[in-house]
Write a protein that holds these residues in place. Structure first.
Motif, PDB file in Angstrom:
ATOM      1  N   PHE A 142      -2.265  -2.228  21.968  1.00 10.32           N
ATOM      2  CA  PHE A 142      -1.738  -3.114  23.008  1.00 10.32           C
ATOM      3  C   PHE A 142      -2.774  -4.142  23.443  1.00 10.32           C
ATOM      4  CE2 PHE A 142       1.065   0.629  23.724  1.00 10.32           C
ATOM      5  CZ  PHE A 142       2.269  -0.005  23.461  1.00 10.32           C
ATOM      6  N   SER A 143      -4.044  -3.791  23.317  1.00 13.28           N
ATOM      7  CA  SER A 143      -5.126  -4.706  23.694  1.00 13.28           C
ATOM      8  C   SER A 143      -5.289  -5.851  22.711  1.00 13.28           C
ATOM      9  CB  SER A 143      -6.438  -3.927  23.778  1.00 13.28           C
ATOM     10  OG  SER A 143      -6.738  -3.349  22.515  1.00 13.28           O
ATOM     11  N   GLY A 144      -4.626  -5.768  21.549  1.00 15.51           N
ATOM     12  CA  GLY A 144      -4.745  -6.803  20.535  1.00 15.51           C
ATOM     13  C   GLY A 144      -5.707  -6.464  19.425  1.00 15.51           C
ATOM     14  N   GLU A 145      -6.515  -5.402  19.606  1.00 11.94           N
ATOM     15  CA  GLU A 145      -7.439  -5.011  18.548  1.00 11.94           C
ATOM     16  C   GLU A 145      -6.713  -4.144  17.508  1.00 11.94           C
ATOM     17  OE1 GLU A 145      -9.737  -1.129  20.230  1.00 11.94           O
ATOM     18  OE2 GLU A 145      -9.828  -2.934  21.464  1.00 11.94           O
ATOM     19  N   TRP A 146      -7.321  -4.061  16.343  1.00 16.62           N
ATOM     20  CA  TRP A 146      -6.776  -3.246  15.259  1.00 16.62           C
ATOM     21  C   TRP A 146      -7.640  -2.010  15.053  1.00 16.62           C
ATOM     22  CZ3 TRP A 146      -2.335  -4.239  12.344  1.00 16.62           C
ATOM     23  CH2 TRP A 146      -1.712  -5.465  12.598  1.00 16.62           C
ATOM     24  N   GLU A 147      -7.007  -0.917  14.706  1.00 14.12           N
ATOM     25  CA  GLU A 147      -7.716   0.312  14.362  1.00 14.12           C
ATOM     26  C   GLU A 147      -7.383   0.699  12.928  1.00 14.12           C
ATOM     27  OE1 GLU A 147      -7.975   2.525  18.741  1.00 14.12           O
ATOM     28  OE2 GLU A 147      -6.724   3.379  17.139  1.00 14.12           O
ATOM     29  N   MET A 148      -8.397   1.153  12.213  1.00 11.74           N
ATOM     30  CA  MET A 148      -8.206   1.623  10.838  1.00 11.74           C
ATOM     31  C   MET A 148      -8.399   3.124  10.796  1.00 11.74           C
ATOM     32  SD  MET A 148     -10.285   0.578   7.349  1.00 11.74           S
ATOM     33  CE  MET A 148     -10.254   1.667   5.917  1.00 11.74           C
ATOM     34  N   THR A 149      -7.438   3.813  10.188  1.00 11.17           N
ATOM     35  CA  THR A 149      -7.506   5.260  10.052  1.00 11.17           C
ATOM     36  C   THR A 149      -7.433   5.644   8.579  1.00 11.17           C
ATOM     37  OG1 THR A 149      -6.433   5.613  12.192  1.00 11.17           O
ATOM     38  CG2 THR A 149      -6.403   7.462  10.650  1.00 11.17           C
ATOM     39  N   ALA A 150      -8.366   6.500   8.157  1.00 14.99           N
ATOM     40  CA  ALA A 150      -8.343   7.021   6.789  1.00 14.99           C
ATOM     41  C   ALA A 150      -7.223   8.046   6.670  1.00 14.99           C
ATOM     42  CB  ALA A 150      -9.686   7.662   6.450  1.00 14.99           C
ATOM     43  N   MET A 151      -6.459   8.006   5.566  1.00 11.61           N
ATOM     44  CA  MET A 151      -5.311   8.890   5.419  1.00 11.61           C
ATOM     45  C   MET A 151      -5.499   9.874   4.253  1.00 11.61           C
ATOM     46  SD  MET A 151      -2.231   6.161   6.186  1.00 11.61           S
ATOM     47  CE  MET A 151      -0.948   7.427   6.209  1.00 11.61           C
ATOM     48  N   GLY A 152      -5.362   9.415   3.026  1.00 12.08           N
ATOM     49  CA  GLY A 152      -5.496  10.319   1.883  1.00 12.08           C
ATOM     50  C   GLY A 152      -4.343  11.286   1.751  1.00 12.08           C
ATOM     51  N   ASP A 153      -3.129  10.825   2.098  1.00 11.56           N
ATOM     52  CA  ASP A 153      -1.940  11.676   2.032  1.00 11.56           C
ATOM     53  C   ASP A 153      -1.138  11.345   0.771  1.00 11.56           C
ATOM     54  OD1 ASP A 153      -2.521  12.850   4.508  1.00 11.56           O
ATOM     55  OD2 ASP A 153      -1.568  11.195   5.574  1.00 11.56           O
ATOM     56  N   PHE A 154      -0.830  12.376  -0.019  1.00 14.05           N
ATOM     57  CA  PHE A 154      -0.184  12.176  -1.310  1.00 14.05           C
ATOM     58  C   PHE A 154       1.339  12.236  -1.175  1.00 14.05           C
ATOM     59  CE2 PHE A 154      -4.452  13.471  -2.331  1.00 14.05           C
ATOM     60  CZ  PHE A 154      -4.767  12.649  -3.409  1.00 14.05           C
ATOM     61  N   VAL A 155       2.001  11.431  -2.014  1.00 17.22           N
ATOM     62  CA  VAL A 155       3.460  11.295  -1.986  1.00 17.22           C
ATOM     63  C   VAL A 155       3.952  11.259  -3.428  1.00 17.22           C
ATOM     64  CG1 VAL A 155       5.401   9.832  -1.271  1.00 17.22           C
ATOM     65  CG2 VAL A 155       3.350   9.965   0.159  1.00 17.22           C
ATOM     66  N   LYS A 156       5.121  11.798  -3.649  1.00 13.97           N
ATOM     67  CA  LYS A 156       5.729  11.734  -4.986  1.00 13.97           C
ATOM     68  C   LYS A 156       6.490  10.416  -5.110  1.00 13.97           C
ATOM     69  CE  LYS A 156       8.800  14.209  -8.149  1.00 13.97           C
ATOM     70  NZ  LYS A 156       9.707  15.366  -8.307  1.00 13.97           N
ATOM     71  N   SER A 157       5.813   9.378  -5.613  1.00 11.05           N
ATOM     72  CA  SER A 157       6.452   8.080  -5.795  1.00 11.05           C
ATOM     73  C   SER A 157       5.611   7.235  -6.730  1.00 11.05           C
ATOM     74  CB  SER A 157       6.624   7.338  -4.472  1.00 11.05           C
ATOM     75  OG  SER A 157       7.183   6.067  -4.693  1.00 11.05           O
ATOM     76  N   ARG A 158       6.253   6.647  -7.732  1.00 11.92           N
ATOM     77  CA  ARG A 158       5.543   5.799  -8.678  1.00 11.92           C
ATOM     78  C   ARG A 158       5.539   4.329  -8.264  1.00 11.92           C
ATOM     79  NH1 ARG A 158       7.955   5.222 -13.023  1.00 11.92           N
ATOM     80  NH2 ARG A 158       9.904   6.319 -12.665  1.00 11.92           N
ATOM     81  N   THR A 159       6.298   3.975  -7.234  1.00  7.28           N
ATOM     82  CA  THR A 159       6.371   2.573  -6.816  1.00  7.28           C
ATOM     83  C   THR A 159       6.218   2.476  -5.310  1.00  7.28           C
ATOM     84  OG1 THR A 159       8.765   2.566  -6.464  1.00  7.28           O
ATOM     85  CG2 THR A 159       7.990   2.124  -8.702  1.00  7.28           C
ATOM     86  N   VAL A 160       5.914   1.270  -4.848  1.00  9.50           N
ATOM     87  CA  VAL A 160       5.747   1.051  -3.416  1.00  9.50           C
ATOM     88  C   VAL A 160       7.067   1.271  -2.676  1.00  9.50           C
ATOM     89  CG1 VAL A 160       6.162  -1.442  -3.535  1.00  9.50           C
ATOM     90  CG2 VAL A 160       4.745  -0.523  -1.708  1.00  9.50           C
ATOM     91  N   ARG A 161       8.193   1.052  -3.361  1.00 10.52           N
ATOM     92  CA  ARG A 161       9.485   1.256  -2.689  1.00 10.52           C
ATOM     93  C   ARG A 161       9.624   2.681  -2.162  1.00 10.52           C
ATOM     94  NH1 ARG A 161      10.932  -1.847  -7.024  1.00 10.52           N
ATOM     95  NH2 ARG A 161      11.573  -0.057  -8.248  1.00 10.52           N
ATOM     96  N   GLY A 162       9.127   3.642  -2.949  1.00 10.66           N
ATOM     97  CA  GLY A 162       9.221   5.030  -2.525  1.00 10.66           C
ATOM     98  C   GLY A 162       8.238   5.411  -1.440  1.00 10.66           C
ATOM     99  N   MET A 163       7.320   4.492  -1.090  1.00 19.95           N
ATOM    100  CA  MET A 163       6.327   4.773  -0.062  1.00 19.95           C
ATOM    101  C   MET A 163       6.765   4.283   1.316  1.00 19.95           C
ATOM    102  SD  MET A 163       4.005   6.148  -2.038  1.00 19.95           S
ATOM    103  CE  MET A 163       2.427   6.174  -1.199  1.00 19.95           C
ATOM    104  N   VAL A 164       7.811   3.478   1.370  1.00 27.54           N
ATOM    105  CA  VAL A 164       8.171   2.822   2.631  1.00 27.54           C
ATOM    106  C   VAL A 164       8.503   3.843   3.720  1.00 27.54           C
ATOM    107  CG1 VAL A 164       9.855   1.317   3.750  1.00 27.54           C
ATOM    108  CG2 VAL A 164       8.916   0.676   1.534  1.00 27.54           C
ATOM    109  N   LYS A 165       9.343   4.830   3.412  1.00 25.46           N
ATOM    110  CA  LYS A 165       9.722   5.821   4.423  1.00 25.46           C
ATOM    111  C   LYS A 165       8.587   6.735   4.822  1.00 25.46           C
ATOM    112  CE  LYS A 165      14.707   5.832   3.597  1.00 25.46           C
ATOM    113  NZ  LYS A 165      15.902   6.650   3.213  1.00 25.46           N
ATOM    114  N   PRO A 166       7.868   7.367   3.866  1.00 26.69           N
ATOM    115  CA  PRO A 166       6.764   8.224   4.303  1.00 26.69           C
ATOM    116  C   PRO A 166       5.663   7.475   5.028  1.00 26.69           C
ATOM    117  CG  PRO A 166       6.819   8.013   1.897  1.00 26.69           C
ATOM    118  CD  PRO A 166       8.089   7.446   2.411  1.00 26.69           C
TER     119      PRO A 166
END
Length: 416
Positions: free
Chosen positions: A387-411
């Protein structure tokens, strides 16, 4: 004439264009008509030798002596179709593109004038390719060099774009739910009137799955909890967050997210695709930037293009984000990596992402992926606007069963 490279595009100067595909061996060439969501409307939009014509798109066989060809009449393409992808696979069952790289020639269909050529570099285990796409952008038709490979043949391409593939009558063993099988025998070469189910290409059969060997463990990342950039480069571990603030001021300049990886085994290429998905405040999907769409949100996010092997030092793919130019409705970005050809992340070593100051090249934040799962997609990191306008970066490393970016949209939306 233009010699294209992966990700490059040209405007089409002819209304009717043909894409000829040649190789040292006989190829099967196909075309798929896709809507804005990257899917066919029905199986009628899959154009190949058993179904050689569709609205605005035709297949022509070279008979083994001339190249097979897909012709696109852009004026006859129906409304709602925004892209025609041209695919190729070796005619011989199980043959890969190793050493037999195909060349696509884009030419005017009426006068034969050559507009461009494209030879995908450094192919290996791929048994099918999306080689060229003809697409509509801002009312004008263009062609893009793609060169994306699939290790599971035309079945991978067909199912990825929404074509249904029949199962064999008597499989030797039950297949996993995600596996697409193909008919045991080819359908007859015929053109029935208004078929509800088009003839099925008998080559849409995936190879048996191969067990992947585990990747060597990477060194653990260092770093504490949520901090800012005042002390210099930050190294994150999974789920740790850094506030993109330096000297008390939010970082709102242009940054680069570099993503890199190496094959876990020598001599083996690894074909991965880096993407970023943009979301609004309600986790609503705004757009995705990837090898097939190199610029989104009015150019505030740009993709460097595709790397087909993972070889070489430095970042394999780079996504540039101008934080200060992002539209107000963009409040979340999730950076993902996918294996388009079906290779698992257990075949990948040294995967990482790092945030750099685009002006100076200074590395600001780094996250090294220290574990691997036998999946085809991973969410590497996310940027969330506060809300302050700054950005935060968070490391994830979470695996998903998807070969394309389309399958990543929901997770990815669920992760915000």
């Amino acid at each position: 004439m233009t010699a294209m490279t992966p990700g490059s595009n040209i405007p089409l100067t002819a209304q009717r264009v043909a894409v000829d595909v040649t190789a040292p061996v006989r190829l099967d060439v196909s075309g798929l008509l896709l809507t804005a969501d990257g899917k066919v409307r029905s199986d009628d939009d899959f154009i190949f030798y058993n179904q050689p014509s569709g609205p605005g798109v035709t297949y022509t066989s070279g008979g083994g002596t001339s190249p097979d060809s897909i012709t696109v009449d852009t004026a006859a393409v129906p409304p709602g179709i925004e892209k025609i992808v041209v695919t190729a696979s070796p005619d011989a069952e199980g043959q890969t593109f190793q050493g037999i790289e195909p060349t696509a020639t884009i030419r005017g269909a009426d006068d034969g004038s050559v507009l461009a050529t494209f030879t995908p570099p450094q192919l290996g285990a791929e048994t099918a390719l999306v080689i060229i796409e003809v697409y509509l952008r801002n009312g004008a038709w263009k062609a893009r060099a793609v060169g994306q490979g699939y290790a599971n043949g035309l079945a991978g391409i067909a199912t990825d774009f929404g074509v249904s593939v029949e199962e064999p009558a008597a499989p030797a063993a039950p297949a996993p739910a995600s596996t697409v099988a193909a008919p045991a025998a080819p359908a007859p070469v015929a053109t029935p009137p208004a078929p509800t189910t088009p003839p099925v290409d008998p080559r849409l059969a995936p190879p048996p799955p191969q067990a992947a060997a585990p990747a060597p463990a990477a060194a653990p990342a260092q770093g504490g909890g949520k901090i800012n950039l005042d002390k210099g480069r930050v190294s994150l571990q999974k789920n740790q967050t850094v506030s993109l603030v330096k000297g008390g001021q939010p970082l709102l300049s242009q940054v680069k997210m570099g993503l890199g990886w190496e094959p876990a085994f020598r001599g083996k290429d690894i074909d991965l695709d880096a993407s970023v998905i943009a979301y609004g405040p309600q986790r609503n999907h705004i757009d995705s930037c990837y090898f097939g769409k190199l610029s989104i949100v009015n150019g505030a996010i740009k993709h460097s293009g595709d790397n087909l092997t993972g070889e070489g030092g430095g970042d394999d793919e780079v996504i540039v984000v101008d934080l200060g130019r992002l539209p107000q409705e963009v409040t979340g970005l999730v950076f993902t990596v996918n294996s388009f050809s079906g290779q698992k992340f257990t075949e990948v070593a040294k995967a990482y992402c790092r945030l750099l100051d685009a002006a100076t090249g200074e590395e600001l934040v780094r996250f090294d992926l220290t574990n691997a799962e036998a999946q085809t997609g991973v969410m590497m990191a996310k940027l969330i606007k506060q809300f302050s306008g700054e950005w935060e970066m968070t490391a994830m490393g979470d695996f998903v069963k998807s070969r394309t970016v389309r399958g990543m949209v929901k997770p990815a939306a669920s992760s915000l």
